[in-house]
Design a protein around this motif. Structure first.
Motif, mmCIF file in Angstrom:
data_model
loop_
_atom_site.group_PDB
_atom_site.id
_atom_site.type_symbol
_atom_site.label_atom_id
_atom_site.label_comp_id
_atom_site.label_asym_id
_atom_site.label_seq_id
_atom_site.Cartn_x
_atom_site.Cartn_y
_atom_site.Cartn_z
ATOM 1 N N ASN A 29 -19.988 -2.512 -4.555
ATOM 2 C CA ASN A 29 -19.430 -1.689 -5.517
ATOM 3 C C ASN A 29 -17.779 -1.468 -5.190
ATOM 4 O OD1 ASN A 29 -21.103 -0.158 -5.341
ATOM 5 N ND2 ASN A 29 -21.734 -0.705 -2.944
ATOM 6 N N VAL A 30 -17.577 -0.800 -6.315
ATOM 7 C CA VAL A 30 -15.641 -0.496 -6.506
ATOM 8 C C VAL A 30 -15.553 0.383 -5.865
ATOM 9 C CG1 VAL A 30 -13.908 0.669 -8.145
ATOM 10 C CG2 VAL A 30 -16.089 -0.459 -9.411
ATOM 11 N N PRO A 31 -14.561 0.128 -4.436
ATOM 12 C CA PRO A 31 -14.427 1.118 -3.389
ATOM 13 C C PRO A 31 -13.786 2.485 -4.370
ATOM 14 C CG PRO A 31 -13.160 -1.172 -3.493
ATOM 15 C CD PRO A 31 -13.738 -1.193 -4.402
ATOM 16 N N LEU A 32 -13.488 3.257 -3.087
ATOM 17 C CA LEU A 32 -12.389 4.671 -3.844
ATOM 18 C C LEU A 32 -11.661 4.286 -3.780
ATOM 19 C CD1 LEU A 32 -12.674 7.823 -4.376
ATOM 20 C CD2 LEU A 32 -12.989 7.933 -1.878
ATOM 21 N N VAL A 33 -10.652 4.647 -4.780
ATOM 22 C CA VAL A 33 -9.146 4.154 -5.453
ATOM 23 C C VAL A 33 -8.245 5.747 -4.883
ATOM 24 C CG1 VAL A 33 -7.651 3.532 -6.362
ATOM 25 C CG2 VAL A 33 -9.521 2.381 -6.215
ATOM 26 N N LEU A 34 -7.688 5.912 -3.881
ATOM 27 C CA LEU A 34 -7.133 7.362 -3.945
ATOM 28 C C LEU A 34 -5.906 7.143 -4.597
ATOM 29 C CD1 LEU A 34 -8.857 8.886 -0.917
ATOM 30 C CD2 LEU A 34 -9.141 9.264 -3.340
ATOM 31 N N ALA A 35 -5.194 7.551 -6.097
ATOM 32 C CA ALA A 35 -4.205 6.814 -5.776
ATOM 33 C C ALA A 35 -3.707 7.501 -7.088
ATOM 34 C CB ALA A 35 -4.029 5.687 -6.525
ATOM 35 N N SER A 36 -2.210 8.333 -7.433
ATOM 36 C CA SER A 36 -1.834 8.656 -8.355
ATOM 37 C C SER A 36 -0.900 7.973 -8.863
ATOM 38 C CB SER A 36 -0.635 9.912 -7.611
ATOM 39 O OG SER A 36 0.103 9.852 -6.734
ATOM 40 N N THR A 37 0.125 6.321 -8.659
ATOM 41 C CA THR A 37 0.594 5.936 -9.016
ATOM 42 C C THR A 37 0.371 4.663 -8.794
ATOM 43 O OG1 THR A 37 2.313 7.738 -8.573
ATOM 44 C CG2 THR A 37 3.084 5.202 -9.604
ATOM 45 N N TYR A 38 0.816 3.285 -10.001
ATOM 46 C CA TYR A 38 0.714 2.591 -9.418
ATOM 47 C C TYR A 38 1.822 1.611 -9.676
ATOM 48 C CZ TYR A 38 -4.337 3.957 -10.215
ATOM 49 O OH TYR A 38 -5.687 4.978 -10.307
ATOM 50 N N ILE A 39 1.987 0.125 -9.153
ATOM 51 C CA ILE A 39 3.058 -0.459 -8.902
ATOM 52 C C ILE A 39 3.003 -0.927 -11.406
ATOM 53 C CG2 ILE A 39 4.233 -2.906 -8.559
ATOM 54 C CD1 ILE A 39 4.033 -0.548 -6.654
ATOM 55 N N ALA A 40 3.933 -0.665 -12.001
ATOM 56 C CA ALA A 40 4.330 -0.337 -12.480
ATOM 57 C C ALA A 40 4.181 -2.056 -13.698
ATOM 58 C CB ALA A 40 6.275 -0.675 -13.302
ATOM 59 N N GLY A 41 3.577 -2.431 -14.917
ATOM 60 C CA GLY A 41 3.621 -3.748 -14.781
ATOM 61 C C GLY A 41 2.076 -3.809 -15.956
ATOM 62 N N GLY A 42 1.379 -3.189 -15.414
ATOM 63 C CA GLY A 42 0.013 -3.356 -15.538
ATOM 64 C C GLY A 42 -0.289 -2.221 -16.343
ATOM 65 N N ASP A 43 -1.912 -1.856 -16.477
ATOM 66 C CA ASP A 43 -2.360 -1.224 -17.540
ATOM 67 C C ASP A 43 -3.092 0.328 -16.818
ATOM 68 O OD1 ASP A 43 -3.136 -2.463 -19.367
ATOM 69 O OD2 ASP A 43 -5.268 -3.626 -18.325
ATOM 70 N N LEU A 44 -2.607 1.069 -15.864
ATOM 71 C CA LEU A 44 -2.661 2.024 -14.951
ATOM 72 C C LEU A 44 -1.331 2.918 -15.266
ATOM 73 C CD1 LEU A 44 -5.510 0.849 -12.342
ATOM 74 C CD2 LEU A 44 -5.988 2.105 -14.490
ATOM 75 N N GLU A 45 0.040 1.896 -14.399
ATOM 76 C CA GLU A 45 1.027 3.336 -14.151
ATOM 77 C C GLU A 45 0.903 4.142 -13.514
ATOM 78 O OE1 GLU A 45 3.563 2.119 -15.317
ATOM 79 O OE2 GLU A 45 3.560 0.673 -16.415
ATOM 80 N N TYR A 46 -0.248 5.415 -13.962
ATOM 81 C CA TYR A 46 -0.548 6.837 -13.469
ATOM 82 C C TYR A 46 -1.455 7.627 -13.594
ATOM 83 C CZ TYR A 46 1.069 11.967 -12.881
ATOM 84 O OH TYR A 46 1.643 13.092 -11.988
ATOM 85 N N GLY A 47 -2.434 7.721 -12.063
ATOM 86 C CA GLY A 47 -3.504 8.599 -12.127
ATOM 87 C C GLY A 47 -3.948 9.305 -13.460
ATOM 88 N N ARG A 48 -2.987 9.842 -14.397
ATOM 89 C CA ARG A 48 -4.144 10.594 -15.564
ATOM 90 C C ARG A 48 -4.239 9.692 -16.167
ATOM 91 N NH1 ARG A 48 -0.410 13.741 -18.701
ATOM 92 N NH2 ARG A 48 0.981 12.931 -17.360
#
Length: 375
Positions: A29-48
């Motif tokens: 299963n995809v683990p629970l990811v509790l993150a508001s901010t991600y390392i820049a350079g990918g598709d996510l960037e920010y939790g919103r």
């Protein structure tokens, strides 16, 4: 995430989609990811803007509905995003019997001059088609809450397409296991994932599904800008519930159908409303007092609003001031769970017998100031 799954039955899709890659040492299963901010350079960037738990849920529900899914913080948040697609002054055609939260948003929007609203009997196809002229959006709820009317989605969607009207179908009651509105011509499918999708009365979340890339982009923008995002934990739990939707739905539907059969002709009931499928049925007692006595006499079934959990719940819908006046005061909506049907029948049937013996006359007073946005 996993690659698309083709030629699989819905029961298998519910289990197989939205998993991590099938590689050594990957979790199932995809683990629970509790993150508001991600390392820049990918598709996510920010939790919103994104979260792996949203994505896993969206892949799975999207595969089941046959489109691309967006998860929202609640069904109401998803509804607000969809209604925001309607141009200022546009007209919305909606079932007169609908979820109170939907009708509440429409009432507020109409009162502020945001849009106009036309209420229809969604089961009267001809009347709905006639109301589409000049409309911007057709909102379909099928079966309706709590009257359980069924719409001819295919015919209505075809007529709406000819009239240039956007079609949204609330599929919360039927779920994609029983009905796929996108295949019938709807532009957007909406869910309160709080209910049958998650199925354990411990999540508040919503979702929309569409095949239209432009609509998906608009709704994504609205979700991000308005902050109508689910928490990672809610998405994790909703997906966990979605995995067992086919099993839960099958059992609860069998229970509902058997209860309808056993209740037929019961002296306490003036009507039984059930569309022939799904887990929700409504029974009508002679008046509010008798209906309240029935609800109070159950012990296994719990008196609670909302629906779609593994447990059976019931409530008299006109206890809420916002419920349509065309709903009988003695109507009790029952969300049937997965308990053994004999136990449910003993509990509910005994409560009906008690209500009948009570022989209470006269309607109960209607509440003066209840919320219009109840399940």
């Amino acid at each position: 995430m996993s690659a698309p799954h083709e030629n699989l039955h819905p029961e298998t899709l519910a289990v197989a989609v939205g998993r991590p890659a099938n590689e050594p040492d990957q979790p199932l299963n995809v683990p629970l990811v509790l993150a508001s901010t991600y390392i820049a350079g990918g598709d996510l960037e920010y939790g919103r803007y994104g979260n792996p738990n949203w994505t896993a849920f969206e892949e799975t529900l999207g595969a089941l509905e046959g489109g691309r899914c967006l998860a929202f913080s609640s069904g109401q948040a998803a509804t607000a995003a969809v209604l925001d697609l309607v141009p200022i002054g546009g007209r919305i055609v909606v079932p007169r019997h609908s979820y109170q939260g939907t009708l509440g948003q429409l009432t507020l929007g109409e009162g502020r001059g945001r849009f106009a609203v036309t209420k229809v009997d969604i089961a009267d196809t001809g009347a709905v088609v006639a109301a589409l002229d000049g409309a911007a959006l057709l909102w379909i709820e099928s079966p309706t809450n709590p009257a359980l009317e069924v719409a001819d989605i295919a015919r209505l969607a075809d007529a709406a397409r000819s009239a240039g009207v956007l079609v949204v179908a609330d599929n919360t009651f039927a779920t994609p296991m029983l009905q796929k509105p996108l295949e019938l011509g709807a532009d957007i499918v909406l869910h309160s994932a709080t209910k049958l999708i998650s199925g354990h009365s411990d999540v508040i979340m919503g979702a929309v599904v569409t095949r239209d890339d432009a609509l998906l982009a608009e709704l994504t923008t609205r979700r991000s800008l308005h902050g109508a995002i689910p928490s990672p934990l809610e998405a994790y739990l909703a997906l966990r519930g979605l995995r067992t939707l086919p099993l839960r739905l099958e059992r609860a539907q069998q229970n509902a159908q058997e209860l309808v059969r056993r209740f037929e002709g019961h002296g306490a009931l003036t009507d039984i409303r059930y569309p022939g499928f799904g887990t929700i049925l409504s029974v009508v007692l002679p008046d509010a007092a008798t209906a309240d006595a029935f609800v109070a006499a159950t012990s296994l079934a719990r008196h609670a609003t909302s629906l779609g959990g593994v447990e059976t719940t019931l409530e008299r819908r006109r206890r809420w001031a916002g419920e349509a006046q065309t709903i009988p005061v003695g109507l009790v909506r029952i969300s049937v769970g997965v308990e053994h049907v004999d136990d449910l029948h003993r509990d509910l049937g005994g409560a009906l017998d008690a209500a009948l013996r009570a022989d209470v006359n006269g309607a109960a007073d209607e509440p003066a100031d209840q919320s219009i946005m109840k399940g």
